[in-house]
Design an enzyme around this catalytic site. Sequence first.
Site, PDB file in Angstrom:
ATOM      1  N   PRO A 294       0.576  -1.465  -0.214  1.00  0.00           N
ATOM      2  CA  PRO A 294      -0.021   0.194   0.386  1.00  0.00           C
ATOM      3  C   PRO A 294       0.676   0.967   0.106  1.00  0.00           C
ATOM      4  O   PRO A 294       1.973   1.415   0.763  1.00  0.00           O
ATOM      5  CB  PRO A 294      -0.913   0.130   1.380  1.00  0.00           C
ATOM      6  CG  PRO A 294       0.039  -0.901   2.225  1.00  0.00           C
ATOM      7  CD  PRO A 294       0.825  -1.849   1.246  1.00  0.00           C
ATOM      8  N   CYS A 364       0.424  29.619 -14.564  1.00  0.00           N
ATOM      9  CA  CYS A 364      -0.070  29.932 -16.063  1.00  0.00           C
ATOM     10  C   CYS A 364      -0.768  28.589 -16.642  1.00  0.00           C
ATOM     11  O   CYS A 364      -0.228  28.388 -18.178  1.00  0.00           O
ATOM     12  CB  CYS A 364       0.987  30.722 -16.613  1.00  0.00           C
ATOM     13  SG  CYS A 364       1.016  31.953 -15.512  1.00  0.00           S
ATOM     14  N   GLU A 365      -1.428  28.190 -16.259  1.00  0.00           N
ATOM     15  CA  GLU A 365      -2.523  27.257 -17.043  1.00  0.00           C
ATOM     16  C   GLU A 365      -3.935  27.327 -16.638  1.00  0.00           C
ATOM     17  O   GLU A 365      -4.486  28.019 -15.685  1.00  0.00           O
ATOM     18  CB  GLU A 365      -1.931  26.189 -17.112  1.00  0.00           C
ATOM     19  CG  GLU A 365      -0.928  25.623 -18.012  1.00  0.00           C
ATOM     20  CD  GLU A 365      -0.624  23.876 -17.996  1.00  0.00           C
ATOM     21  OE1 GLU A 365       0.365  23.597 -17.790  1.00  0.00           O
ATOM     22  OE2 GLU A 365      -1.431  23.283 -17.520  1.00  0.00           O
ATOM     23  N   TYR A 393       0.934  11.394  -3.005  1.00  0.00           N
ATOM     24  CA  TYR A 393       1.334  11.513  -4.946  1.00  0.00           C
ATOM     25  C   TYR A 393       0.709  13.027  -5.149  1.00  0.00           C
ATOM     26  O   TYR A 393       0.296  13.354  -6.168  1.00  0.00           O
ATOM     27  CB  TYR A 393      -0.028  10.638  -5.425  1.00  0.00           C
ATOM     28  CG  TYR A 393       0.243   9.107  -5.287  1.00  0.00           C
ATOM     29  CD1 TYR A 393       1.547   8.965  -6.204  1.00  0.00           C
ATOM     30  CD2 TYR A 393      -0.285   8.659  -5.194  1.00  0.00           C
ATOM     31  CE1 TYR A 393       2.121   7.401  -6.106  1.00  0.00           C
ATOM     32  CE2 TYR A 393      -0.635   7.200  -5.187  1.00  0.00           C
ATOM     33  CZ  TYR A 393       1.107   6.767  -5.745  1.00  0.00           C
ATOM     34  OH  TYR A 393       0.748   5.481  -5.379  1.00  0.00           O
TER      35      TYR A 393
HETATM   36  N1  LLP Z   1       2.829  -1.085  -6.270  1.00  0.00           N
HETATM   37  C1  LLP Z   1       3.536  -1.079  -7.256  1.00  0.00           C
HETATM   38  C2  LLP Z   1       4.136  -1.853  -7.696  1.00  0.00           C
HETATM   39  C3  LLP Z   1       2.213   0.272  -7.959  1.00  0.00           C
HETATM   40  O1  LLP Z   1       3.403   0.634  -8.985  1.00  0.00           O
HETATM   41  C4  LLP Z   1       2.359   0.936  -7.084  1.00  0.00           C
HETATM   42  C5  LLP Z   1       1.907   2.320  -7.512  1.00  0.00           C
HETATM   43  C6  LLP Z   1       2.171   1.251  -5.633  1.00  0.00           C
HETATM   44  C7  LLP Z   1       2.237  -0.471  -5.365  1.00  0.00           C
HETATM   45  C8  LLP Z   1       1.377   1.321  -4.535  1.00  0.00           C
HETATM   46  O2  LLP Z   1      -0.077   2.200  -5.424  1.00  0.00           O
HETATM   47  P1  LLP Z   1      -0.739   3.054  -4.169  1.00  0.00           P
HETATM   48  O3  LLP Z   1      -1.203   1.887  -2.996  1.00  0.00           O
HETATM   49  O4  LLP Z   1      -0.600   4.206  -3.876  1.00  0.00           O
HETATM   50  O5  LLP Z   1      -2.166   2.768  -4.725  1.00  0.00           O
HETATM   51  N2  LLP Z   1      -0.061   9.668  -9.270  1.00  0.00           N
HETATM   52  C9  LLP Z   1      -0.893   8.563  -9.070  1.00  0.00           C
HETATM   53  C10 LLP Z   1      -0.434   7.075  -8.506  1.00  0.00           C
HETATM   54  C11 LLP Z   1       0.305   6.480  -9.152  1.00  0.00           C
HETATM   55  C12 LLP Z   1       0.447   4.774  -8.701  1.00  0.00           C
HETATM   56  C13 LLP Z   1       1.597   4.068  -9.390  1.00  0.00           C
HETATM   57  N3  LLP Z   1       2.208   3.165  -8.704  1.00  0.00           N
HETATM   58  C14 LLP Z   1      -2.585   9.339  -8.571  1.00  0.00           C
HETATM   59  O6  LLP Z   1      -1.989  10.467  -7.733  1.00  0.00           O
HETATM   60  O7  LLP Z   1      -3.009   8.791  -8.468  1.00  0.00           O
END
Ligand code: LLP
Length: 435
Positions: A294, A364-365, A393
Amino acid sequence: MNNRITLFPYKTNINDADHLSIGGCDAVELAARYGTPLYLFDEPTLRGRCREFKDEFGKRHPNTTVVYAGKAFLHTSLAALLKEEGLGLDVVSGGELHIAKTADFPPERIYFHGNNKSADELSAALKQQVGRIVVDNIDELRVLAALADESGRTQDILLRITPGVDAHTHSHIATGGVGSKFGFALCDAEEGISCAMLLPGVNLVGLHFHVGSLIDEATPYLDALDVVMKLAFDAKEKYAVGLRELNVGGGYAVPYTVEDKVPDISYYAGQITGRIMVLCQSLNMAPPKLVIEPGRSIVAQSGVALYRVGSIKDVAGPVRYVAVDGGMADNIRPALYAARYEAVLANRMNEENTEQVTIAGHFCESGDILVHDIMLPPVSSGDIIAVPVCGAYCLPMASNYNAALRPPIVMLSDDSDRLVRRRETYQDITRCDMP
Ligand code: LLP
């Protein structure tokens, strides 16, 4: 009571001054002292979420390791906290490896991910003696095996499998479907497994999948488990070697608005561990070590962004724009994924929400809008706007767009505040320029 408060860190309330109070700290006072934009992280909430994951998965499947996905937010102070809480750490770059090393994070608890790890990054990971490298593709497998063999090390690895399931989330953050850039496609998985078995320098201990992010149902995990555990079963039949580790990735959703309904951690834990048990029985396999990754769901709720209101403008529409001193440079998520956030007026918490406004950033967008059409009390210039659920994020994707200074980070715990990252300065902006 403002019901948006439920989205904020654990000990959030309204103090006698009618201000937002987080962990006993007055948000308006913090904004005045540290300036805005400002990012707050609440330590008890961070620790609470780590423990909830450990407890909920651990009580159903005792052989579970919780590995925090550092891409959601990584800082040396957070790495230190994770170390204390006994979690592992998933890193995806040489830079994240560097943060882990700087924080003295136990290398054996590090999982190194990425779809295009460079030879330099792989060498750094080998040198640092990370616990696992999660291999994404056959080219990487060969390069890694050669590097490991050269260095006289046998590296424990997992293979990342693309299970070919639809995660029903924003297309930018779905990773487990057919055609994804991540992992071994199912048609290549067998070759990957046999190659990993034969190559020196690597020791295949298990399989990994990650179906995507912000997943608010169990089905994609369950579908992926069916596929990947069958693959592990076939490998066992063929090579008489049990793959003892199963990493089911992250992706667990969190609520961003009061309307969002997302399952509790206990629901994901019950569904995932339940399906693993059923599959182990039907395939006659020993229960594997379960790893979960997570990211968002550990840090999102603990983080709060504070902004100061500048100009206010009424335009045709009609729309009332309330402009703040941050925006897409510190939180690109609304512009990139149409992410929806809530906000409160931190300096007048008990006032009624009687005006519909749109909170604009100062970049500026036209796409630089933090929150469209939200009801707030009548807003004045100088007011402090607090946006909850900003722990994941936002800062890792922050930029210096328009030469913006990236915001400071303040850690809150035990009624006290601690600056853990200072605001950038104009000198930082030109620091890497060569004459
Ligand atoms: N494991 C792997 C291999 C991943 O690629 C990711 C996230 C995670 C775990 C963790 O996922 P989470 O539990 O945080 O959902 N920038 C985007 C999210 C990109 C997620 C990338 N990979 C946003 O702001 O929503």
